[in-house]
Design an enzyme around this catalytic site. Structure first.
Site, short mmCIF file in Angstrom:
data_model
loop_
_atom_site.label_atom_id
_atom_site.label_comp_id
_atom_site.label_asym_id
_atom_site.label_seq_id
_atom_site.Cartn_x
_atom_site.Cartn_y
_atom_site.Cartn_z
N GLN A 1 -7.85 1.79 -6.07
CA GLN A 1 -7.99 0.38 -5.68
C GLN A 1 -8.69 -0.46 -6.74
O GLN A 1 -8.70 -1.69 -6.65
CB GLN A 1 -8.75 0.28 -4.34
CG GLN A 1 -8.03 0.94 -3.17
CD GLN A 1 -6.80 0.16 -2.70
OE1 GLN A 1 -6.57 -0.99 -3.07
NE2 GLN A 1 -5.98 0.79 -1.87
N HIS B 1 1.71 1.14 -7.54
CA HIS B 1 2.10 0.16 -6.51
C HIS B 1 0.91 -0.58 -5.89
O HIS B 1 1.09 -1.50 -5.09
CB HIS B 1 2.96 0.82 -5.42
CG HIS B 1 2.21 1.68 -4.44
ND1 HIS B 1 1.97 1.29 -3.15
CD2 HIS B 1 1.67 2.91 -4.55
CE1 HIS B 1 1.33 2.25 -2.50
NE2 HIS B 1 1.14 3.25 -3.33
N THR C 1 11.03 15.66 -14.21
CA THR C 1 11.45 14.60 -15.14
C THR C 1 10.61 13.35 -14.92
O THR C 1 10.44 12.90 -13.78
CB THR C 1 12.95 14.28 -14.92
OG1 THR C 1 13.68 15.49 -15.09
CG2 THR C 1 13.44 13.23 -15.89
N CYS D 1 -2.60 4.57 5.94
CA CYS D 1 -2.32 5.85 6.59
C CYS D 1 -2.88 5.88 8.01
O CYS D 1 -2.37 6.58 8.86
CB CYS D 1 -2.92 6.99 5.79
SG CYS D 1 -2.59 6.82 4.05
N1 PLP Z 1 -6.54 6.72 -3.01
C1 PLP Z 1 -6.85 5.52 -2.50
C2 PLP Z 1 -8.25 4.99 -2.62
C3 PLP Z 1 -5.86 4.76 -1.86
O1 PLP Z 1 -6.17 3.56 -1.36
C4 PLP Z 1 -4.55 5.28 -1.75
C5 PLP Z 1 -3.51 4.54 -1.00
O2 PLP Z 1 -3.79 3.79 -0.10
C6 PLP Z 1 -4.29 6.54 -2.31
C7 PLP Z 1 -5.30 7.22 -2.93
C8 PLP Z 1 -2.88 7.12 -2.26
O3 PLP Z 1 -2.07 6.42 -3.16
P1 PLP Z 1 -0.48 6.63 -3.26
O4 PLP Z 1 0.13 5.71 -2.27
O5 PLP Z 1 -0.14 6.25 -4.67
O6 PLP Z 1 -0.18 8.06 -3.02
#
Ligand code: PLP
Length: 392
Positions: free
Chosen positions: A179, A200, A238, A336
């Site tokens: 973040q 992303h 790849t 999540c």
């Molecule tokens: N770590 C943090 C602090 C996140 O906010 C996120 C996604 O919300 C992730 C890891 C996981 O990232 P990714 O979507 O690229 O797997």
């Protein structure tokens, strides 16, 4: 739809889109192929590694492309477990902060079952460094993991200080900077032994990320993914050449915005929103706000986490639905955890009661969010509060 969920995913920046399209045309080869098109793709990947390493302040040899931060986090914990196993150390422990993303928390439990020590956080959502210092004076974990900025509250973590504490004790330090990257300068992160990032979250494409690893001399990196010689055997598969070039274009654009004062200007807008919304909706509380309001080193400029006024018990989903109908995409917290009934482990680790955590909403903006969107969001919050109170 006005989008306030950039911490879940941030739409592709125009610069990233242009870089992706250009790369698809110019580098169609597989970087592992022996012909000239393959060599061209391999060459451009090398220069992308150098560009990223230059931003972070580390060697290009330390960079590994991944599918995102979840994979990078898993790879780090997997590597630490493999090193402990090869050192015949079945009691090796790791130390992770109480507010880590599940990508770190759950992989720590997976690879070190029952051998995870949790670093507590303050009521303001900041990791307790003194706890870590005392712990490291007594114990020697094989890894310490602390994120750079929290995904739910935006609270910035003392990762530089933690890294220094770990370096002094010879303990490897992992910083999940997912973040942070693209919102604050990434310079200096390269000093951590391991770093995870994800395109992303900063306007690059989904499904692209990176891992910085400087596995100590004499230790090869134990790959999570096997079945290919790519990336010096540190990550088989790849490489996503166009995605990587698009990610770099996005990150470099964000870094230029930060350098020209863009983060400070947006922090001022967010501060005004917080002041206005607290005045309009008495009882509303900002998570991680505490004594640090207005301090640029306290929270990400784009994130507001609030406990809504106690109009109902578990009303956050209702808020999200009503705001969606009003044209605003907001979140209940981490992507999540959305839709789950469980109160956020981040907010409960900060000492919020489950009833309070169940009323949490998160608004996260992006570089291109106009200032007026915050005013419109405030208006919508006031209207929806009225609807919920009146039972509409
Ligand atoms: N770590 C943090 C602090 C996140 O906010 C996120 C996604 O919300 C992730 C890891 C996981 O990232 P990714 O979507 O690229 O797997």
């Amino acid at each position: 739809m006005t989008y306030f969920d950039h911490n879940a995913t941030s739409p592709l920046l125009p610069q990233a889109r242009a870089a992706w399209l250009e790369a698809e045309d110019q580098f169609p080869g597989n970087p592992s192929s022996p012909h000239r098109l393959g060599a061209r793709a391999e060459h451009v990947l090398d220069s992308a590694r150098q560009r990223l390493a230059a931003l972070l302040g580390c060697s290009a040899l330390d960079m590994v492309w991944t599918s995102g931060a979840t994979e990078a986090c898993n790879a780090v914990l997997h590597h630490a477990a493999a090193m402990a196993e090869s050192a015949a150390n079945p009691v090796a422990r790791v130390c992770v902060s109480a507010i880590e993303h599940p990508a770190v928390r759950e992989s720590a439990e997976q690879f070190f079952p029952g051998r995870v020590d949790i670093v507590p956080v303050t009521r303001d959502g900041r990791v307790e460094l003194s706890w870590l210092a005392e712990h490291l004076a007594r114990e020697r974990p094989v890894l310490v993991a602390m994120m750079a900025a929290n995904n739910e509250t935006g609270v910035l973590q003392p990762w530089r200080e933690a890294q220094a504490l770990c370096a002094a004790r010879g303990v490897p330090f992992f910083c999940d900077a997912t973040q942070w990257c693209g919102r604050l300068p990434v310079s200096g992160l390269g000093g951590c032994d391991f770093v995870a990032g994800s395109a992303h979250k900063f306007g690059g494409p989904r499904g692209v990320g990176f891992l910085k690893t400087s596995a100590p001399a004499g230790q090869a990196f134990a790959p999570l993914l096997v079945g290919g010689k790519q990336q010096d055997r540190r990550r088989a598969g790849t490489e996503n050449v166009s995605g990587i070039l698009a990610a770099l274009a996005a990150l470099e654009w964000c870094e230029a915005e930060i350098a020209s004062g863009g983060a400070a200007a947006r922090l001022a807008v967010r501060e005004r929103f917080e002041g206005d919304v607290c005045a309009a909706l008495p009882g509303l509380a900002i998570n991680g706000g505490g004594a640090n309001r207005g301090d640029a080193s306290a929270r990400l400029w784009n994130t507001v986490s609030v406990v809504m006024t106690p109009v109902e018990a578990d009303c956050r989903v209702r808020w999200v639905v009503k705001l969606d109908k009003a044209g605003f995409a907001v979140s209940t917290g981490s992507a999540c955890a959305s839709g789950s009934e469980e109160p956020s482990p981040v907010l409960t680790a900060m000492g919020l009661a489950p009833g309070e955590a169940a009323r949490a909403l998160r608004f996260s903006s992006g570089w291109l969010t106009p200032e007026t969107a915050w005013d419109e969001l405030r208006g919508a919050l006031v209207r929806v509060a009225g609807e919920i109170t009146s039972g509409a």
